[in-house]
Design a protein around this motif. Structure first.
Motif, PDB file in Angstrom:
ATOM      1  N   ASP A 108       2.235  -9.813  -9.518  1.00 52.14           N
ATOM      2  CA  ASP A 108       1.119  -8.912  -9.177  1.00 52.14           C
ATOM      3  C   ASP A 108       1.270  -8.319  -7.779  1.00 52.14           C
ATOM      4  O   ASP A 108       0.297  -7.804  -7.215  1.00 52.14           O
ATOM      5  CB  ASP A 108      -0.207  -9.685  -9.252  1.00 52.14           C
ATOM      6  CG  ASP A 108      -0.475 -10.236 -10.640  1.00 52.14           C
ATOM      7  OD1 ASP A 108      -0.105  -9.563 -11.616  1.00 52.14           O
ATOM      8  OD2 ASP A 108      -1.044 -11.337 -10.733  1.00 52.14           O
ATOM      9  N   TYR A 109       2.462  -8.373  -7.233  1.00 55.05           N
ATOM     10  CA  TYR A 109       2.735  -8.004  -5.842  1.00 55.05           C
ATOM     11  C   TYR A 109       2.154  -6.633  -5.482  1.00 55.05           C
ATOM     12  O   TYR A 109       1.422  -6.479  -4.496  1.00 55.05           O
ATOM     13  CB  TYR A 109       4.252  -8.018  -5.630  1.00 55.05           C
ATOM     14  CG  TYR A 109       4.737  -7.808  -4.222  1.00 55.05           C
ATOM     15  CD1 TYR A 109       4.755  -8.850  -3.299  1.00 55.05           C
ATOM     16  CD2 TYR A 109       5.226  -6.570  -3.816  1.00 55.05           C
ATOM     17  CE1 TYR A 109       5.236  -8.662  -2.004  1.00 55.05           C
ATOM     18  CE2 TYR A 109       5.705  -6.375  -2.528  1.00 55.05           C
ATOM     19  CZ  TYR A 109       5.702  -7.424  -1.635  1.00 55.05           C
ATOM     20  OH  TYR A 109       6.184  -7.231  -0.362  1.00 55.05           O
ATOM     21  N   ASP A 110       2.471  -5.610  -6.274  1.00 56.23           N
ATOM     22  CA  ASP A 110       2.030  -4.252  -5.962  1.00 56.23           C
ATOM     23  C   ASP A 110       0.536  -4.067  -6.189  1.00 56.23           C
ATOM     24  O   ASP A 110      -0.155  -3.442  -5.378  1.00 56.23           O
ATOM     25  CB  ASP A 110       2.826  -3.235  -6.791  1.00 56.23           C
ATOM     26  CG  ASP A 110       4.285  -3.172  -6.374  1.00 56.23           C
ATOM     27  OD1 ASP A 110       4.565  -3.319  -5.168  1.00 56.23           O
ATOM     28  OD2 ASP A 110       5.146  -2.999  -7.244  1.00 56.23           O
ATOM     29  N   THR A 111       0.041  -4.612  -7.291  1.00 60.69           N
ATOM     30  CA  THR A 111      -1.388  -4.456  -7.604  1.00 60.69           C
ATOM     31  C   THR A 111      -2.250  -5.123  -6.548  1.00 60.69           C
ATOM     32  O   THR A 111      -3.275  -4.578  -6.116  1.00 60.69           O
ATOM     33  CB  THR A 111      -1.701  -5.057  -8.984  1.00 60.69           C
ATOM     34  OG1 THR A 111      -0.903  -4.392  -9.966  1.00 60.69           O
ATOM     35  CG2 THR A 111      -3.171  -4.905  -9.335  1.00 60.69           C
ATOM     36  N   LEU A 112      -1.850  -6.318  -6.108  1.00 62.78           N
ATOM     37  CA  LEU A 112      -2.613  -7.040  -5.099  1.00 62.78           C
ATOM     38  C   LEU A 112      -2.755  -6.217  -3.824  1.00 62.78           C
ATOM     39  O   LEU A 112      -3.849  -6.078  -3.269  1.00 62.78           O
ATOM     40  CB  LEU A 112      -1.938  -8.378  -4.785  1.00 62.78           C
ATOM     41  CG  LEU A 112      -2.084  -9.486  -5.824  1.00 62.78           C
ATOM     42  CD1 LEU A 112      -1.075 -10.600  -5.561  1.00 62.78           C
ATOM     43  CD2 LEU A 112      -3.508 -10.048  -5.806  1.00 62.78           C
ATOM     44  N   PHE A 113      -1.654  -5.643  -3.366  1.00 59.65           N
ATOM     45  CA  PHE A 113      -1.732  -4.917  -2.099  1.00 59.65           C
ATOM     46  C   PHE A 113      -2.508  -3.618  -2.240  1.00 59.65           C
ATOM     47  O   PHE A 113      -3.304  -3.258  -1.353  1.00 59.65           O
ATOM     48  CB  PHE A 113      -0.330  -4.642  -1.549  1.00 59.65           C
ATOM     49  CG  PHE A 113      -0.358  -4.168  -0.121  1.00 59.65           C
ATOM     50  CD1 PHE A 113      -0.829  -4.977   0.898  1.00 59.65           C
ATOM     51  CD2 PHE A 113       0.088  -2.904   0.213  1.00 59.65           C
ATOM     52  CE1 PHE A 113      -0.871  -4.545   2.215  1.00 59.65           C
ATOM     53  CE2 PHE A 113       0.064  -2.458   1.530  1.00 59.65           C
ATOM     54  CZ  PHE A 113      -0.419  -3.280   2.529  1.00 59.65           C
TER      55      PHE A 113
END
Length: 346
Positions: free
Chosen positions: A133-138
């Motif tokens: 979820d790296y991109d969604t989280l940021f």
């Protein structure tokens, strides 16, 4: 370079686990206490900003930089205080905003924050986040933090945390909390910074700094496209200063090699040879290691090249001794900063 904003010079630390005079690692607790001493000296010698970056490892035992900054705020009067990076993806934006708003109040408006996606990802499993979820989280958390920074009751909904329905988030700030997005190589992050109206901090730890010049141009164009005012661009990069170029190299290389060997096991970094490091500290490299004159010329050159008006030197690496670190801070404040100002004025 068109100077749109005042020149600013910062020192950044990740709370590196320092060494004694024989370069044996000292305790985590003493390393943290030493950071307070370093910040006090930074103010005394004229540094504009002191930043502490969030990390969670044995070599960088600095998981709660805002706590340390609160102590520094009580012992200083002028120097701005901020996060060299806060890993927003694995934190809660409301709590980050509240912690730094509290620091802003304690320091009489001297706080700022640099938000990052997390080039060091140890905080993700530590706090129960999935790297998938790296991109969604940021993206979602940056969106929420931008709303918090702008003030007023917050109504927000996303997939990574509970919704906010008209909540009043306290404490209110008397002046805006200065906020940056740290970018290590992603054009999408540059555009995100412009879209939400964050200052841009270019984190350059490898390669030729000039390759980031298109990011500065992209940022300026994106700010215009999103109908936002022009905002400052900063540069964050590692380095070390000593009386001569060779002395700086001899102090820096063994400690840098040790850290890169340790970090490289988990992050795939190469362990530099002495010859490679000499290239990295040369005119086309990313590291600022040398005498005050050498470092000053390199900073001035790259601020011009990158259309930047802020420079953050990530000082201290590995088990560097207290004496060497304090001497580097003194030289940065008393020799390097005045010389860069002189060069850019010329």
């Amino acid at each position: 370079m068109t100077v749109r904003f005042p020149l600013e010079f910062a020192l950044d630390t990740f709370g590196d686990r320092m060494g004694d005079e024989q370069h044996h690692p000292i305790t985590h607790a003493q390393s943290i206490r030493n950071v307070v001493e370093q910040a006090e000296l930074a103010e005394q010698v004229g540094v504009d900003v002191f930043g502490i970056g969030e990390h969670h490892t044995d070599e960088f035992p600095m998981p709660a930089g805002d706590v340390v900054l609160g102590t520094i705020a009580a012992r200083t009067e002028r120097i701005r205080l901020g996060s060299a990076v806060t890993v927003l993806s694995s934190d809660d934006p409301v709590r980050v905003f509240q912690r730094y708003s509290t620091l802003h109040a304690l320091s009489n408006g001297r706080a700022e924050v640099i938000l990052g996606r997390g080039s060091s990802t140890e905080s993700f499993p530590l706090f129960g986040y999935d790297l998938a979820d790296y991109d969604t989280l940021f993206e979602e958390k940056t969106n929420l933090f931008a709303a918090l920074r702008d003030g007023g009751p917050i109504t927000w909904q996303g997939t990574t945390r509970s919704a906010l329905l008209g909540q009043d988030i306290v404490p209110h700030t008397e002046t805006p909390l200065r906020s940056w997005i740290g970018v290590g190589g992603s054009p999408q992050s540059v555009i995100r910074a412009a879209r939400y109206g964050f200052n841009l901090m270019l984190a350059i730890i490898g390669g030729h700094p000039a390759r980031f010049a298109p990011f500065s141009q992209l940022y300026r164009e994106a700010l215009t496209k999103f109908d936002r005012e022009q905002l400052p661009i900063g540069v964050h990069a590692p380095g070390h200063i000593a009386a001569t170029d060779e002395e700086a190299f001899e102090e820096f290389y063994p400690r840098y090699e040790e850290v890169m060997r340790t970090v490289g096991r988990s992050r795939g970094f190469r362990v530099p040879t002495a010859e490679q490091l000499r290239r990295d500290i040369g005119p086309d490299g990313a590291l600022y290691v040398g005498s005050p004159e050498t470092v000053a010329h390199k900073i001035a050159t790259n601020l011009r090249t990158l259309d930047a008006t802020r420079f953050n030197l990530k000082f201290n690496v590995g088990a560097t001794s207290r004496a060497q670190v304090l001497r580097a801070i003194d030289l940065y404040g008393t020799k390097v900063i005045p010389r860069v100002r002189e060069l850019l004025t010329d």
